[in-house]
Motif scaffolding. Structure first.
Motif, PDB file in Angstrom:
ATOM      1  N   GLU A 170      29.560  38.986  40.598  1.00 38.70           N
ATOM      2  CA  GLU A 170      28.797  40.290  39.927  1.00 38.70           C
ATOM      3  C   GLU A 170      29.350  41.606  40.516  1.00 38.70           C
ATOM      4  O   GLU A 170      29.389  41.948  41.775  1.00 38.70           O
ATOM      5  N   ILE A 196      30.689  39.467  35.933  1.00 34.52           N
ATOM      6  CA  ILE A 196      29.657  39.912  35.377  1.00 34.52           C
ATOM      7  C   ILE A 196      29.496  41.531  36.073  1.00 34.52           C
ATOM      8  O   ILE A 196      29.623  41.764  37.014  1.00 34.52           O
ATOM      9  N   LYS A 234      29.685  32.926  40.284  1.00 37.68           N
ATOM     10  CA  LYS A 234      30.057  33.984  39.647  1.00 37.68           C
ATOM     11  C   LYS A 234      30.229  35.195  40.649  1.00 37.68           C
ATOM     12  O   LYS A 234      29.968  35.166  41.702  1.00 37.68           O
TER      13      LYS A 234
END
Ligand code: ADP
Length: 273
Positions: free
Chosen positions: A175, A135, A173
């Protein structure tokens, strides 16, 4: 505090000269110890994949080659070890080129968002295997233009994001966040993975330092990724920061000069999870 007596003055000069020479000798001795340790470390690191590949090939030669399943499995393992050897030699070359000053940084203006997207593309397959989302977290509308060496910062981002995937948890995730400030941009690479215990944090930028050798090797790690990151950023007059919590995740951050910004030297930053 110089004496008026000429003989005393000569004596003082000799003592000063001798202590300066002693300092130089101590420095050279330290360098020599460092060089010897480095060669010992490299030899050890090279031996591991070479011995592994040799072991698989020898076992095949000793008869295991007749069984098709075993043959396939062992050849695969030998190929993996050789791939590891290749990565290690590549990383060693990169590190020694940067350290020796053979490589001069090529500064240019580019958009960190575009660079990050490219790194994400290259690592997408690896991330998907662990169901990890990649992300970009940036609220600004215009680009994040920095002045730096594109291919070297690409290597920095690749190493950090790759680590986020390697040491990240399934379904987690990685980021990347940008914060623009006067004259520079702060770049964060954060994951919600295993984290790093405090006692290891200050050592992870040393060559071949790994918190868990087996996990690193299993993930194809050479133990040189963060040492390369540190040296590239040093050549940009900036430094890498890290903060981490075991079980929660890790955040790396560094600052780069904005395009056309006046020179910002020795900029530092503190990463937060
Ligand atoms: P490696 O090739 O082993 O990944 P690095 O120099 O990139 O070598 O990292 C050194 C060590 O720091 C790793 O072996 C790992 O233990 C730890 N590490 C690096 N990045 C992370 C991260 N994002 N999360 C947890 N541990 C990390």
């Amino acid at each position: 505090n110089q004496s008026a007596n000429p003989i005393k003055r000569v004596n003082q000069a000799i003592v000063a000269y001798a202590s300066e020479k002693q300092r130089e000798i101590d420095e050279l001795k330290k360098l020599e110890v460092f060089r010897r340790e480095f060669i010992a470390d490299i030899s050890h690191e090279l031996k591991t994949p070479i011995f592994a590949a040799q072991g698989f090939v020898l076992t095949l030669l000793e008869g295991a080659v007749d069984d098709e399943n075993v043959r396939y499995k062992f050849l695969n393992k030998a190929a993996k070890s050789l791939e590891g050897l290749n990565l290690l030699v590549q990383d060693l070359l990169t590190l020694s080129q940067i350290e020796s000053g053979d490589i001069v940084m090529q500064f240019e203006n580019f958009d960190m968002q575009e660079l990050t997207k490219e790194v994400f593309e290259q690592l997408e397959e690896k991330a998907q295997k662990k169901d990890i989302s990649l992300i970009i977290n940036y609220l600004g509308v215009d680009g994040v233009i920095v002045n730096a060496d594109y291919s070297k910062i690409m290597q920095v981002m690749t190493n950090l994001i790759n680590n986020g995937i390697k040491y990240g948890k399934e379904g987690g995730k990685v980021e990347v966040e940008f914060i623009k400030e006067e004259g520079y941009v702060t770049i964060f690479v954060k994951d919600d993975g295993h984290g790093i215990a405090k006692e290891h944090l200050k050592r992870i930028f040393e060559r071949f330092y790994r918190v868990e050798k087996s996990r690193s090797r299993q993930q194809g790690g050479t133990g040189l990724g963060l040492a390369i990151v540190k040296h590239i950023l040093q050549k940009h007059n900036t430094e890498i920061q890290v903060s981490s919590e075991v079980g929660k995740g890790t955040a790396f951050s560094f600052k780069l000069k904005s395009a056309n910004a006046s020179l910002v030297s020795n900029i530092s930053t503190q990463a937060k999870i």
